[in-house]
Scaffold this motif. Structure first.
Motif, PDB file in Angstrom:
ATOM      1  N   THR A  15       2.465 -34.915  41.958  1.00 33.97           N
ATOM      2  CA  THR A  15       2.678 -33.570  41.433  1.00 33.97           C
ATOM      3  C   THR A  15       4.099 -33.074  41.680  1.00 33.97           C
ATOM      4  O   THR A  15       4.587 -32.228  40.924  1.00 33.97           O
ATOM      5  CB  THR A  15       1.678 -32.577  42.048  1.00 33.97           C
ATOM      6  OG1 THR A  15       1.778 -32.620  43.461  1.00 33.97           O
ATOM      7  CG2 THR A  15       0.263 -32.899  41.618  1.00 33.97           C
ATOM      8  N   HIS A  96     -14.606 -27.345  40.278  1.00 33.95           N
ATOM      9  CA  HIS A  96     -13.781 -26.914  41.408  1.00 33.95           C
ATOM     10  C   HIS A  96     -12.504 -27.756  41.494  1.00 33.95           C
ATOM     11  O   HIS A  96     -11.404 -27.227  41.679  1.00 33.95           O
ATOM     12  CB  HIS A  96     -14.573 -27.013  42.715  1.00 33.95           C
ATOM     13  CG  HIS A  96     -13.782 -26.665  43.925  1.00 33.95           C
ATOM     14  ND1 HIS A  96     -13.397 -25.379  44.213  1.00 33.95           N
ATOM     15  CD2 HIS A  96     -13.267 -27.447  44.908  1.00 33.95           C
ATOM     16  CE1 HIS A  96     -12.692 -25.373  45.328  1.00 33.95           C
ATOM     17  NE2 HIS A  96     -12.610 -26.618  45.776  1.00 33.95           N
ATOM     18  N   HIS A  99     -10.111 -26.800  38.702  1.00 30.17           N
ATOM     19  CA  HIS A  99      -9.470 -25.519  39.000  1.00 30.17           C
ATOM     20  C   HIS A  99      -8.346 -25.696  40.017  1.00 30.17           C
ATOM     21  O   HIS A  99      -7.232 -25.185  39.837  1.00 30.17           O
ATOM     22  CB  HIS A  99     -10.524 -24.529  39.512  1.00 30.17           C
ATOM     23  CG  HIS A  99      -9.993 -23.183  39.808  1.00 30.17           C
ATOM     24  ND1 HIS A  99      -9.565 -22.326  38.818  1.00 30.17           N
ATOM     25  CD2 HIS A  99      -9.799 -22.541  40.977  1.00 30.17           C
ATOM     26  CE1 HIS A  99      -9.129 -21.209  39.376  1.00 30.17           C
ATOM     27  NE2 HIS A  99      -9.266 -21.316  40.687  1.00 30.17           N
ATOM     28  N   GLU A 100      -8.611 -26.439  41.094  1.00 27.95           N
ATOM     29  CA  GLU A 100      -7.603 -26.667  42.128  1.00 27.95           C
ATOM     30  C   GLU A 100      -6.434 -27.513  41.608  1.00 27.95           C
ATOM     31  O   GLU A 100      -5.275 -27.239  41.911  1.00 27.95           O
ATOM     32  CB  GLU A 100      -8.225 -27.344  43.356  1.00 27.95           C
ATOM     33  CG  GLU A 100      -9.200 -26.467  44.104  1.00 27.95           C
ATOM     34  CD  GLU A 100      -8.566 -25.207  44.653  1.00 27.95           C
ATOM     35  OE1 GLU A 100      -7.437 -25.287  45.201  1.00 27.95           O
ATOM     36  OE2 GLU A 100      -9.175 -24.137  44.523  1.00 27.95           O
ATOM     37  N   GLY A 102      -5.472 -27.695  38.496  1.00 28.37           N
ATOM     38  CA  GLY A 102      -4.733 -26.835  37.584  1.00 28.37           C
ATOM     39  C   GLY A 102      -3.770 -25.923  38.328  1.00 28.37           C
ATOM     40  O   GLY A 102      -2.656 -25.675  37.863  1.00 28.37           O
ATOM     41  N   LYS A 103      -4.184 -25.421  39.487  1.00 30.17           N
ATOM     42  CA  LYS A 103      -3.287 -24.585  40.301  1.00 30.17           C
ATOM     43  C   LYS A 103      -2.097 -25.391  40.818  1.00 30.17           C
ATOM     44  O   LYS A 103      -0.970 -24.912  40.809  1.00 30.17           O
ATOM     45  CB  LYS A 103      -4.041 -23.987  41.488  1.00 30.17           C
ATOM     46  CG  LYS A 103      -4.817 -22.747  41.157  1.00 30.17           C
ATOM     47  CD  LYS A 103      -5.101 -21.984  42.441  1.00 30.17           C
ATOM     48  CE  LYS A 103      -6.569 -22.019  42.755  1.00 30.17           C
ATOM     49  NZ  LYS A 103      -6.933 -21.296  43.967  1.00 30.17           N
ATOM     50  N   MET A 104      -2.357 -26.623  41.265  1.00 26.75           N
ATOM     51  CA  MET A 104      -1.281 -27.469  41.804  1.00 26.75           C
ATOM     52  C   MET A 104      -0.247 -27.817  40.746  1.00 26.75           C
ATOM     53  O   MET A 104       0.933 -27.905  41.042  1.00 26.75           O
ATOM     54  CB  MET A 104      -1.850 -28.773  42.370  1.00 26.75           C
ATOM     55  CG  MET A 104      -2.438 -28.657  43.733  1.00 26.75           C
ATOM     56  SD  MET A 104      -2.804 -30.254  44.503  1.00 26.75           S
ATOM     57  CE  MET A 104      -3.480 -31.253  43.206  1.00 26.75           C
ATOM     58  N   THR A 105      -0.684 -28.058  39.518  1.00 29.68           N
ATOM     59  CA  THR A 105       0.214 -28.527  38.459  1.00 29.68           C
ATOM     60  C   THR A 105       0.593 -27.437  37.463  1.00 29.68           C
ATOM     61  O   THR A 105       1.225 -27.729  36.464  1.00 29.68           O
ATOM     62  CB  THR A 105      -0.445 -29.691  37.700  1.00 29.68           C
ATOM     63  OG1 THR A 105      -1.669 -29.237  37.121  1.00 29.68           O
ATOM     64  CG2 THR A 105      -0.687 -30.870  38.600  1.00 29.68           C
ATOM     65  N   GLN A 106       0.187 -26.203  37.713  1.00 32.41           N
ATOM     66  CA  GLN A 106       0.406 -25.084  36.787  1.00 32.41           C
ATOM     67  C   GLN A 106      -0.145 -25.404  35.390  1.00 32.41           C
ATOM     68  O   GLN A 106       0.479 -25.127  34.375  1.00 32.41           O
ATOM     69  CB  GLN A 106       1.900 -24.701  36.673  1.00 32.41           C
ATOM     70  CG  GLN A 106       2.487 -24.069  37.897  1.00 32.41           C
ATOM     71  CD  GLN A 106       3.057 -25.075  38.870  1.00 32.41           C
ATOM     72  OE1 GLN A 106       3.539 -26.112  38.458  1.00 32.41           O
ATOM     73  NE2 GLN A 106       2.974 -24.779  40.148  1.00 32.41           N
ATOM     74  N   SER A 107      -1.311 -26.023  35.344  1.00 29.90           N
ATOM     75  CA  SER A 107      -1.975 -26.377  34.093  1.00 29.90           C
ATOM     76  C   SER A 107      -3.133 -25.423  33.858  1.00 29.90           C
ATOM     77  O   SER A 107      -3.765 -24.947  34.804  1.00 29.90           O
ATOM     78  CB  SER A 107      -2.521 -27.807  34.149  1.00 29.90           C
ATOM     79  OG  SER A 107      -1.486 -28.715  34.388  1.00 29.90           O
ATOM     80  N   TRP A 109      -6.906 -24.513  32.756  1.00 32.64           N
ATOM     81  CA  TRP A 109      -8.226 -25.138  32.684  1.00 32.64           C
ATOM     82  C   TRP A 109      -8.881 -24.635  31.411  1.00 32.64           C
ATOM     83  O   TRP A 109      -9.126 -23.446  31.253  1.00 32.64           O
ATOM     84  CB  TRP A 109      -9.045 -24.784  33.913  1.00 32.64           C
ATOM     85  CG  TRP A 109     -10.397 -25.409  33.948  1.00 32.64           C
ATOM     86  CD1 TRP A 109     -10.763 -26.596  33.380  1.00 32.64           C
ATOM     87  CD2 TRP A 109     -11.566 -24.901  34.568  1.00 32.64           C
ATOM     88  NE1 TRP A 109     -12.080 -26.867  33.624  1.00 32.64           N
ATOM     89  CE2 TRP A 109     -12.596 -25.826  34.353  1.00 32.64           C
ATOM     90  CE3 TRP A 109     -11.845 -23.758  35.292  1.00 32.64           C
ATOM     91  CZ2 TRP A 109     -13.881 -25.635  34.822  1.00 32.64           C
ATOM     92  CZ3 TRP A 109     -13.126 -23.586  35.770  1.00 32.64           C
ATOM     93  CH2 TRP A 109     -14.129 -24.508  35.532  1.00 32.64           C
TER      94      TRP A 109
END
Length: 129
Positions: A15, A96, A99-100, A102-107, A109
């Motif tokens: 990432t 879950h 969602h997590e 997506g937060k790490m990669t600014q993607s 969901w």
């Protein structure tokens, strides 16, 4: 002489460098080419089935067992090019993780939607969504 080989295939994601690698592993060595995933901006969860087939002597046939698997994908905006990043047997666990991740990669969901026009062209104009 008996020779045992232990191999594995998979995908690794970095990432920090925004890159991914499909790899082949033999013992502890991994081979593969790193590629950028900048074009992949969405994360989605798809449901699929895992089939297990076994032969049964008394019934003279096969027993087939199916389990639902939830796969988490990193995908582009058109949803036609995907990278599978995880498989889960539980839907809530897959959601879950998506969602997590997506937060790490600014993607974002999102729900799976491959595009109506292209699907109509593939199915000869008889697509029903």
């Amino acid at each position: 002489m008996i020779l045992l080989l232990f191999s594995k295939e998979g995908v690794r994601i970095n990432t920090q460098k925004q890159s991914y690698q499909y790899y082949f592993q033999l013992f502890s060595w991994k081979w593969g080419v790193w590629k950028s995933y900048e074009a992949y901006s969405d994360v989605l969860v798809l449901r699929s089935k895992e089939l297990e087939s076994k032969f049964h002597r008394r019934r003279k046939g096969r027993l087939i067992k199916t389990d639902a698997i939830y796969e988490v994908y990193l995908t582009n905006r058109s949803h036609f090019d995907m990278i599978m990043i995880k498989q889960c047997f539980d839907r809530s666990e897959a959601e879950h993780y998506a969602h997590e991740f997506g937060k790490m990669t600014q993607s974002a969901w999102v729900q799976y939607n491959p595009g109506r026009r292209k699907a109509q062209r593939i199915l000869g104009g008889y697509a029903s969504f």
